[in-house]
Motif scaffolding. Structure first.
Motif, PDB file in Angstrom:
ATOM      1  N   PRO A 529       0.801  -1.229   0.000  1.00 60.73           N
ATOM      2  CA  PRO A 529       0.000   0.000   0.000  1.00 60.73           C
ATOM      3  C   PRO A 529       0.835   1.281   0.000  1.00 60.73           C
ATOM      4  N   ILE A 530       2.016   1.244   0.629  1.00 61.00           N
ATOM      5  CA  ILE A 530       2.827   2.458   0.677  1.00 61.00           C
ATOM      6  C   ILE A 530       3.385   2.736  -0.719  1.00 61.00           C
ATOM      7  N   GLU A 531       3.877   1.682  -1.357  1.00 59.28           N
ATOM      8  CA  GLU A 531       4.398   1.851  -2.716  1.00 59.28           C
ATOM      9  C   GLU A 531       3.262   2.255  -3.664  1.00 59.28           C
ATOM     10  N   LEU A 532       2.098   1.696  -3.437  1.00 59.35           N
ATOM     11  CA  LEU A 532       0.950   2.045  -4.283  1.00 59.35           C
ATOM     12  C   LEU A 532       0.616   3.530  -4.135  1.00 59.35           C
ATOM     13  N   ALA A 533       0.575   4.012  -2.882  1.00 61.20           N
ATOM     14  CA  ALA A 533       0.262   5.425  -2.651  1.00 61.20           C
ATOM     15  C   ALA A 533       1.302   6.308  -3.349  1.00 61.20           C
ATOM     16  N   ASP A 534       2.574   5.947  -3.210  1.00 61.36           N
ATOM     17  CA  ASP A 534       3.635   6.710  -3.875  1.00 61.36           C
ATOM     18  C   ASP A 534       3.493   6.660  -5.394  1.00 61.36           C
ATOM     19  N   LYS A 572       6.390  10.437  -8.913  1.00 63.87           N
ATOM     20  CA  LYS A 572       6.523  11.496  -9.931  1.00 63.87           C
ATOM     21  C   LYS A 572       7.472  12.610  -9.506  1.00 63.87           C
ATOM     22  N   THR A 573       7.699  12.782  -8.190  1.00 67.60           N
ATOM     23  CA  THR A 573       8.662  13.814  -7.768  1.00 67.60           C
ATOM     24  C   THR A 573       9.975  13.185  -7.279  1.00 67.60           C
ATOM     25  N   GLY A 574      10.024  11.855  -7.306  1.00 70.03           N
ATOM     26  CA  GLY A 574      11.260  11.179  -6.887  1.00 70.03           C
ATOM     27  C   GLY A 574      11.337  10.942  -5.384  1.00 70.03           C
ATOM     28  N   GLN A 575      10.393  11.482  -4.676  1.00 71.02           N
ATOM     29  CA  GLN A 575      10.396  11.287  -3.222  1.00 71.02           C
ATOM     30  C   GLN A 575       8.965  11.339  -2.708  1.00 71.02           C
ATOM     31  N   GLY A 576       8.590  10.329  -1.950  1.00 75.21           N
ATOM     32  CA  GLY A 576       7.307  10.339  -1.257  1.00 75.21           C
ATOM     33  C   GLY A 576       7.582   9.672   0.075  1.00 75.21           C
ATOM     34  N   PHE A 577       6.833   8.627   0.397  1.00 72.05           N
ATOM     35  CA  PHE A 577       7.222   7.829   1.576  1.00 72.05           C
ATOM     36  C   PHE A 577       8.614   7.244   1.305  1.00 72.05           C
ATOM     37  N   TYR A 578       8.785   6.751   0.089  1.00 78.88           N
ATOM     38  CA  TYR A 578      10.092   6.233  -0.327  1.00 78.88           C
ATOM     39  C   TYR A 578      10.831   7.278  -1.169  1.00 78.88           C
ATOM     40  N   ALA A 579      12.154   7.133  -1.226  1.00 78.28           N
ATOM     41  CA  ALA A 579      12.910   7.850  -2.255  1.00 78.28           C
ATOM     42  C   ALA A 579      12.907   6.943  -3.485  1.00 78.28           C
ATOM     43  N   PHE A 580      12.834   7.531  -4.669  1.00 80.78           N
ATOM     44  CA  PHE A 580      12.799   6.719  -5.892  1.00 80.78           C
ATOM     45  C   PHE A 580      14.097   6.889  -6.670  1.00 80.78           C
ATOM     46  N   LYS A 581      14.648   5.750  -7.112  1.00 79.09           N
ATOM     47  CA  LYS A 581      15.822   5.813  -7.987  1.00 79.09           C
ATOM     48  C   LYS A 581      15.491   5.058  -9.260  1.00 79.09           C
ATOM     49  N   LYS A 582      15.656   5.717 -10.397  1.00 77.74           N
ATOM     50  CA  LYS A 582      15.293   5.138 -11.707  1.00 77.74           C
ATOM     51  C   LYS A 582      13.876   4.574 -11.687  1.00 77.74           C
ATOM     52  N   GLY A 583      12.974   5.311 -11.054  1.00 79.78           N
ATOM     53  CA  GLY A 583      11.568   4.910 -11.025  1.00 79.78           C
ATOM     54  C   GLY A 583      11.233   3.790 -10.047  1.00 79.78           C
ATOM     55  N   PRO A 585      11.276   2.349  -5.970  1.00 80.65           N
ATOM     56  CA  PRO A 585      11.416   2.809  -4.589  1.00 80.65           C
ATOM     57  C   PRO A 585      12.626   2.158  -3.914  1.00 80.65           C
ATOM     58  N   VAL A 586      13.340   2.954  -3.139  1.00 76.18           N
ATOM     59  CA  VAL A 586      14.480   2.387  -2.406  1.00 76.18           C
ATOM     60  C   VAL A 586      13.932   1.896  -1.065  1.00 76.18           C
ATOM     61  N   LYS A 587      13.929   0.589  -0.879  1.00 78.51           N
ATOM     62  CA  LYS A 587      13.323   0.018   0.334  1.00 78.51           C
ATOM     63  C   LYS A 587      14.412  -0.455   1.292  1.00 78.51           C
ATOM     64  N   THR A 588      14.377   0.075   2.481  1.00 80.78           N
ATOM     65  CA  THR A 588      15.404  -0.308   3.460  1.00 80.78           C
ATOM     66  C   THR A 588      14.897  -1.483   4.283  1.00 80.78           C
ATOM     67  N   ALA A 589      15.749  -2.489   4.407  1.00 83.14           N
ATOM     68  CA  ALA A 589      15.346  -3.659   5.197  1.00 83.14           C
ATOM     69  C   ALA A 589      15.298  -3.268   6.679  1.00 83.14           C
ATOM     70  N   PRO A 590      14.346  -3.801   7.435  1.00 81.87           N
ATOM     71  CA  PRO A 590      14.283  -3.480   8.870  1.00 81.87           C
ATOM     72  C   PRO A 590      15.429  -4.140   9.640  1.00 81.87           C
ATOM     73  N   ASP A 591      15.639  -3.702  10.872  1.00 80.96           N
ATOM     74  CA  ASP A 591      16.646  -4.363  11.715  1.00 80.96           C
ATOM     75  C   ASP A 591      16.355  -5.855  11.783  1.00 80.96           C
ATOM     76  N   LYS A 592      17.439  -6.610  11.946  1.00 82.59           N
ATOM     77  CA  LYS A 592      17.268  -8.074  11.958  1.00 82.59           C
ATOM     78  C   LYS A 592      16.339  -8.537  13.070  1.00 82.59           C
TER      79      LYS A 592
END
Ligand code: COA
Length: 688
Positions: A529-534, A572-583, A585-592
């Motif tokens: 849903p977060i990626e969808l919103a972005d 569309k602006t390269g940044q929302g909840f996620y930062a976007f690189k080459k279209g 989203p850059v998703k950071t893995a949570p702590d182990k």
């Protein structure tokens, strides 16, 4: 020449013998628009083939007497009738027996193909020695079974591998895609692709002098080697896993296993193929995907109630939606004019249309003829000839009303007027019209070229005939029409919004974004849903949320508002909840050692389910099946679960209701079960 043979007529087949002792077996399934391999069709075929084994002709041609195609596969309607896995296995084994009879006939055999040749139809063709397909845009060949949660089951796995080689055949079966005659020829699925006028002569000359078959080149055969198979299978499993989880979609994995373990032994592979399909067929995934096929047919049926096709479409508003709607209609064969106040906007429409056509049509000639059908029309001259007018300007009641007042006198008396509004009640717009009954909502989804659904919005003044005309128009542009009432958010946005908002609340609570998205994908959503919103755009999400919050009990999370204020609107602006690189989203893995909340998935999904129940209570759609269809085709809701209402019933209405009550106690009133639950709880109790 007396061959002792006579023409034979069955209910579904006709067997004709000509003067050269060639037999022509025509399939014309009775009481059906389309040829499918029902039990009755197969039993008659078995009789005919036994007859031909007793009285061998000089050659056999199998063809269809239906204009729309050869055979669209096994009869999917019969897939839900099996009482047990054993019953399914018996039906499949009968298919094997019949196709073996066809394959072992002591004469050249030809499948003469036009139109659809899919699934069991393709398998039957593969059991013939030669396959000739009509070289025409209508011809589509393929093995789409995987889309129904199974794989080919009438010997098609073995025969496709033999005809096309392992990589190509597995690719065809794993993707379920269908192909043109020429593409199928390149892949060795068919031997010849010829124009319609040559089909019969091609068949006759092959029967007169059967050409030698060219065997698969050695390097393709090599890939079947038992030492290579495990490596290739491992790679294929990895590729499939990126698209479909084994737990949700077992069929592609079963197919790879089948090939890996039994490709050396034809007879054993045939036996294992039958066993594998029987077990998949009675499983939940296949039964739910078969249900989804049925829902799709129901929606198509809603677009079939009217005859006569409009010719000219006029779209007003060249923004992303209007422009893409115009481009899509032209791609579907309409003469389209697109009107906007700005030259530059129209230029961008044509550029985007060109990009779409290049991707879809590839050939310059086809691209340019399609572009010819899309006419930029700054002054709106073509409005007067249009059969369908689609308004797609920005969301402002007064501006739209003004436009309607201006255009109505110029429109043809019987032209249909459609609005693509996603938020304004139709009644408010219809006020501006002399003939308010002509206005219907046509709510497309973004991206237009990818989303299969159109909500057909019925305002209080829309006439039933015009709702049906709009549905038929949607069907004519290869979209699925879903009639909904004019109410905020209609069905799809209204159901999607609480789910998106819950995801943002979870983010505000500190749950890592990737965890939220992964849980939704794990449930079976195509995207979190977060990626969808972005992806949709946070400004658009906020706007819809604000509109819906006026009528629904939803409060818009601050986080969403803040991001929009900062112009961080998503992809569309390269940044929302996620930062976007080459279209992407850059998703950071949570702590182990991060442990997600145990009820995370329930929170997301049950808010959606609760809203579907509310929509049904409000009569936004007519029934639970249409709600399921709308949510599956409008949001991509886990198809293997058969839709939110089906999911609810499958899990147990009472049980899900209790879960919702628990969530209400934990998180407050946004989880309050809608009053519509009562009906479904009672229904479950009545059904025992
Ligand atoms: N089994 C049963 N019915 C089928 C069918 C199948 N395999 N394929 C098509 N039909 C029926 C449809 O239900 C519809 O029936 P109706 O006229 O009573 O409403 C009719 O054939 C026409 O199909 P429709 O989908 O409306 O036409 P279309 O031109 O939009 O699409 C197909 C045609 C063949 C592409 C589409 O129907 C399809 O994908 N069928 C399934 C193919 C398949 O998966 N085969 C493998 C089965 S194992």
């Amino acid at each position: 020449m007396d061959t002792g043979m006579t023409d034979k007529t069955y209910k579904h087949w006709q067997l004709e013998q000509d003067e050269e002792n060639f037999v022509w077996l025509h399939l014309d399934k009775a009481d059906s628009s389309t040829n499918t391999l029902s039990e009755a069709v197969l039993m008659e075929l078995e009789d005919a083939l036994n007859y031909l084994h007793r009285q061998p002709p000089r050659g056999l041609v199998i063809r269809s007497a239906k204009e729309n195609g050869f055979i669209a596969g096994a009869d999917i309607g019969e897939f839900t009738h099996f009482e047990s896995q054993h019953a399914a296995l018996e039906a499949i084994q009968r298919g094997h027996r019949i196709f073996n009879l066809l394959e072992s006939l002591n004469c050249p055999t030809i499948a003469l193909i036009h139109g659809y040749c899919l699934g069991g139809g393709m398998e039957m063709a593969l059991a013939c020695r030669y396959r000739i397909a009509e070289d025409s845009p209508e011809t589509r060949l393929g093995l789409p079974e995987v889309r129904l949660g199974i794989h080919p089951g009438f010997g098609g796995t073995v025969r496709a591998l033999k005809a096309a080689g392992p990589l190509t055949a597995l690719n065809i079966m794993l993707t379920g895609r269908s192909f043109s005659a020429r593409a199928a020829k390149k892949m060795r699925l068919v031997h010849y692709a010829v124009p319609r006028r040559h089909l019969l002569n091609a068949a006759r000359s092959i029967l007169r002098k059967p050409p030698k078959q060219t065997p698969l080149p050695w390097w393709l055969k090599l890939l079947n080697h038992r030492l290579l198979r495990p490596w290739i299978a491992k790679y294929m499993v990895k590729t499939v896993a990126k698209k479909a989880a084994r737990a949700h979609y077992p069929a592609p994995y079963a197919l790879i296993d089948l090939w890996q373990h039994y490709a050396d032994d034809r007879e054993q592979m045939l036996r294992e193929e039958a066993a594998s399909v029987a077990s998949l067929l009675v499983g939940k995934t296949a039964q739910n995907l078969i249900r989804v096929f049925g829902l799709q047919e129901t929606l198509k049926g809603l677009g079939r109630k009217l005859d006569g096709k409009p010719k000219y479409v006029h779209v007003i508003g060249g923004g992303v939606m209007g422009g893409d709607i115009a481009a899509w209609c032209a791609l579907q064969g309409y003469q389209v004019s697109i009107q906007d106040r700005e030259h530059e906007t129209l230029g961008r429409v044509i550029q985007r249309a060109f990009d779409l056509y290049k991707k879809r049509l590839k050939k310059p000639r086809l691209i340019s003829t399609t572009l010819d059908r899309l006419m930029p029309d700054l002054p709106g001259h073509a409005l007067a000839r249009a059969d369908v007018v689609i308004e797609a300007i920005f969301e402002d009641v007064e501006v739209k009303r003004e436009l309607f007042r201006a255009i109505e006198p110029q429109m043809k008396a019987d032209a249909l007027l459609c609005t693509n509004t996603s938020s304004i009640p139709l009644e408010a717009l219809a006020e501006a019209l002399k003939k308010p009954e002509r206005l219907v909502g046509l709510h497309f989804f973004n991206p237009v070229a990818k989303m299969p659904l159109i909500e057909i919005v019925r305002g209080k003044s829309s006439s039933e005939e015009n709702v049906q005309r709009a549905s038929a128009f949607a069907k004519s542009i290869s979209r699925l029409p879903l009639p909904v009432t004019s109410s905020p958010g209609f069905l799809v946005n209204r159901v999607l919004m609480p789910y998106l908002i819950e995801a943002v609340i979870l983010a505000e609570e500190g749950v890592p974004l990737k965890v939220i998205d992964d849980e939704a994908v794990e449930f079976g959503m195509p995207m979190g849903p977060i990626e969808l919103a972005d992806t949709v755009g946070l400004d658009i999400c906020l706007k819809v949320a604000d509109i819906l919050s006026q009528n629904m009990d939803i409060s818009v999370p601050e986080k969403l508002r803040t991001l929009v204020e900062r112009s961080q609107l998503g992809k569309k602006t390269g940044q929302g909840f996620y930062a976007f690189k080459k279209g992407k989203p850059v998703k950071t893995a949570p702590d182990k050692d991060y442990i997600p909340p145990a009820d995370l998935q329930e929170r997301l999904i049950l808010r959606m389910v609760n809203e579907v129940i509310a929509c049904l209570r409000d009569g936004v759609v007519d029934n639970a099946d249409l709600a399921d269809a709308g949510i599956i085709f409008g949001t991509g809701f886990a198809p293997f679960r058969g839709g939110p209402m089906h999911y609810l019933q499958d899990r147990g209405t009472q049980q899900v209701y209790k879960m919702l009550e628990q969530l209400q106690q934990r998180y407050g009133q946004r989880f309050t079960p809608d009053s519509g639950w009562q009906q479904w709880l009672e229904q479950e109790a009545d059904n025992g």
